[in-house]
Motif scaffolding. Structure first.
Motif, PDB file in Angstrom:
ATOM      1  N   TYR A  94      10.251 -14.649   7.634  1.00 14.38           N
ATOM      2  CA  TYR A  94      10.679 -13.309   8.028  1.00 14.38           C
ATOM      3  C   TYR A  94      12.111 -13.344   8.553  1.00 14.38           C
ATOM      4  N   ALA A  95      12.834 -12.268   8.313  1.00  9.64           N
ATOM      5  CA  ALA A  95      14.182 -12.115   8.860  1.00  9.64           C
ATOM      6  C   ALA A  95      14.070 -11.591  10.287  1.00  9.64           C
ATOM      7  N   THR A  96      15.006 -11.999  11.152  1.00  7.85           N
ATOM      8  CA  THR A  96      15.000 -11.472  12.515  1.00  7.85           C
ATOM      9  C   THR A  96      15.667 -10.103  12.574  1.00  7.85           C
ATOM     10  N   LYS A  97      16.571  -9.828  11.623  1.00 10.04           N
ATOM     11  CA  LYS A  97      17.241  -8.523  11.571  1.00 10.04           C
ATOM     12  C   LYS A  97      17.545  -8.195  10.112  1.00 10.04           C
ATOM     13  N   VAL A  98      17.160  -6.996   9.691  1.00  4.45           N
ATOM     14  CA  VAL A  98      17.405  -6.549   8.318  1.00  4.45           C
ATOM     15  C   VAL A  98      18.321  -5.335   8.366  1.00  4.45           C
ATOM     16  N   SER A  99      19.364  -5.354   7.561  1.00  7.89           N
ATOM     17  CA  SER A  99      20.295  -4.223   7.493  1.00  7.89           C
ATOM     18  C   SER A  99      19.927  -3.323   6.321  1.00  7.89           C
ATOM     19  N   GLY A 100      20.046  -2.037   6.546  1.00  4.74           N
ATOM     20  CA  GLY A 100      19.759  -1.064   5.497  1.00  4.74           C
ATOM     21  C   GLY A 100      18.928   0.079   6.035  1.00  4.74           C
ATOM     22  N   GLN A 101      18.795   1.101   5.232  1.00  2.00           N
ATOM     23  CA  GLN A 101      18.011   2.288   5.599  1.00  2.00           C
ATOM     24  C   GLN A 101      17.029   2.611   4.488  1.00  2.00           C
ATOM     25  N   LEU A 102      15.795   2.878   4.858  1.00  2.00           N
ATOM     26  CA  LEU A 102      14.814   3.331   3.879  1.00  2.00           C
ATOM     27  C   LEU A 102      15.165   4.739   3.422  1.00  2.00           C
ATOM     28  N   PRO A 103      14.861   5.069   2.175  1.00  2.00           N
ATOM     29  CA  PRO A 103      15.078   6.440   1.712  1.00  2.00           C
ATOM     30  C   PRO A 103      14.254   7.422   2.554  1.00  2.00           C
ATOM     31  N   ASP A 104      14.755   8.639   2.698  1.00  2.00           N
ATOM     32  CA  ASP A 104      14.083   9.649   3.521  1.00  2.00           C
ATOM     33  C   ASP A 104      12.648   9.910   3.078  1.00  2.00           C
ATOM     34  N   ASP A 105      12.393   9.955   1.771  1.00  2.00           N
ATOM     35  CA  ASP A 105      11.032  10.232   1.303  1.00  2.00           C
ATOM     36  C   ASP A 105      10.059   9.117   1.691  1.00  2.00           C
ATOM     37  N   VAL A 106      10.524   7.878   1.678  1.00  2.00           N
ATOM     38  CA  VAL A 106       9.666   6.756   2.085  1.00  2.00           C
ATOM     39  C   VAL A 106       9.412   6.818   3.586  1.00  2.00           C
ATOM     40  N   ARG A 107      10.437   7.118   4.366  1.00  2.00           N
ATOM     41  CA  ARG A 107      10.272   7.252   5.819  1.00  2.00           C
ATOM     42  C   ARG A 107       9.275   8.350   6.156  1.00  2.00           C
ATOM     43  N   THR A 108       9.384   9.480   5.467  1.00  2.00           N
ATOM     44  CA  THR A 108       8.470  10.595   5.697  1.00  2.00           C
ATOM     45  C   THR A 108       7.037  10.187   5.390  1.00  2.00           C
ATOM     46  N   THR A 109       6.832   9.501   4.270  1.00  2.00           N
ATOM     47  CA  THR A 109       5.494   9.035   3.892  1.00  2.00           C
ATOM     48  C   THR A 109       4.948   8.086   4.943  1.00  2.00           C
ATOM     49  N   LEU A 110       5.761   7.146   5.403  1.00  2.00           N
ATOM     50  CA  LEU A 110       5.329   6.206   6.434  1.00  2.00           C
ATOM     51  C   LEU A 110       4.864   6.924   7.688  1.00  2.00           C
ATOM     52  N   GLU A 111       5.675   7.871   8.130  1.00  2.00           N
ATOM     53  CA  GLU A 111       5.392   8.541   9.396  1.00  2.00           C
ATOM     54  C   GLU A 111       4.264   9.561   9.288  1.00  2.00           C
ATOM     55  N   GLU A 112       4.220  10.329   8.212  1.00  2.00           N
ATOM     56  CA  GLU A 112       3.227  11.402   8.116  1.00  2.00           C
ATOM     57  C   GLU A 112       1.880  10.940   7.572  1.00  2.00           C
ATOM     58  N   GLU A 113       1.883  10.105   6.540  1.00  2.00           N
ATOM     59  CA  GLU A 113       0.624   9.694   5.920  1.00  2.00           C
ATOM     60  C   GLU A 113       0.015   8.439   6.545  1.00  2.00           C
ATOM     61  N   TYR A 114       0.874   7.506   6.962  1.00  2.00           N
ATOM     62  CA  TYR A 114       0.373   6.224   7.454  1.00  2.00           C
ATOM     63  C   TYR A 114       0.549   6.051   8.963  1.00  2.00           C
ATOM     64  N   ARG A 115       1.162   7.032   9.629  1.00  2.00           N
ATOM     65  CA  ARG A 115       1.360   6.988  11.087  1.00  2.00           C
ATOM     66  C   ARG A 115       2.098   5.733  11.524  1.00  2.00           C
ATOM     67  N   GLU A 162       0.819  -1.226   0.000  1.00  2.00           N
ATOM     68  CA  GLU A 162       0.000   0.000   0.000  1.00  2.00           C
ATOM     69  C   GLU A 162       0.847   1.268   0.000  1.00  2.00           C
ATOM     70  N   PHE A 163       1.976   1.240   0.700  1.00  2.00           N
ATOM     71  CA  PHE A 163       2.792   2.450   0.770  1.00  2.00           C
ATOM     72  C   PHE A 163       4.190   2.303   0.164  1.00  2.00           C
ATOM     73  N   LEU A 164       4.687   1.069  -0.044  1.00  2.00           N
ATOM     74  CA  LEU A 164       6.012   0.913  -0.641  1.00  2.00           C
ATOM     75  C   LEU A 164       5.973   0.833  -2.173  1.00  2.00           C
ATOM     76  N   HIS A 165       4.889   0.310  -2.724  1.00  2.00           N
ATOM     77  CA  HIS A 165       4.719   0.220  -4.181  1.00  2.00           C
ATOM     78  C   HIS A 165       5.890  -0.489  -4.857  1.00  2.00           C
ATOM     79  N   LEU A 166       6.194  -1.702  -4.391  1.00  2.00           N
ATOM     80  CA  LEU A 166       7.320  -2.462  -4.925  1.00  2.00           C
ATOM     81  C   LEU A 166       6.981  -3.190  -6.224  1.00  2.00           C
TER      82      LEU A 166
END
Length: 112
Positions: free
Chosen positions: A86-107, A39-43
């Protein structure tokens, strides 16, 4: 055969979603998207999004058959997700625009 079955020799194509940590092949992310986060990642159909929002670097695997009844799923905060691997630990960082969308639009609070 399970829908989450990975054929021998295909492990190098495995990736984990950086939001929910589900592990699937690159091809499945491309063809189906993330079953928990589409719904929000659009992979689906987007190689750039798959490269940005999934990781080939992860540790440990958990197979969850019934997320609502599994104490491990509850402990790993997977109890609201679909059954799968599922992985128990995933390494990496989401892009800033995706993080912003997650936090602001989807809470959704993203915890790397």
């Amino acid at each position: 055969m399970s829908e989450n079955f990975v054929a021998p020799g295909q492990h190098r194509y495995l990736r984990a979603c950086m939001v929910c940590s589900i592990v699937m092949t690159y091809a499945r992310f491309r063809d189906e998207g993330c079953p928990n986060c589409e719904e929000f990642l659009h992979l689906q159909g987007s190689p750039d999004q798959i490269d940005s929002c999934t990781s080939q670097v992860f540790e440990g695997l958990i197979t969850v058959a019934d997320p609502t009844k599994s104490w491990v799923a509850k402990w790993q905060r997977l109890d609201k997700y679909v059954r799968g691997v599922y992985a128990t630990k995933v390494s990496g960082q989401l892009p800033d625009d995706v993080r912003t969308t997650l936090e602001e639009e989807y809470r959704i609070t993203y915890i790397p």
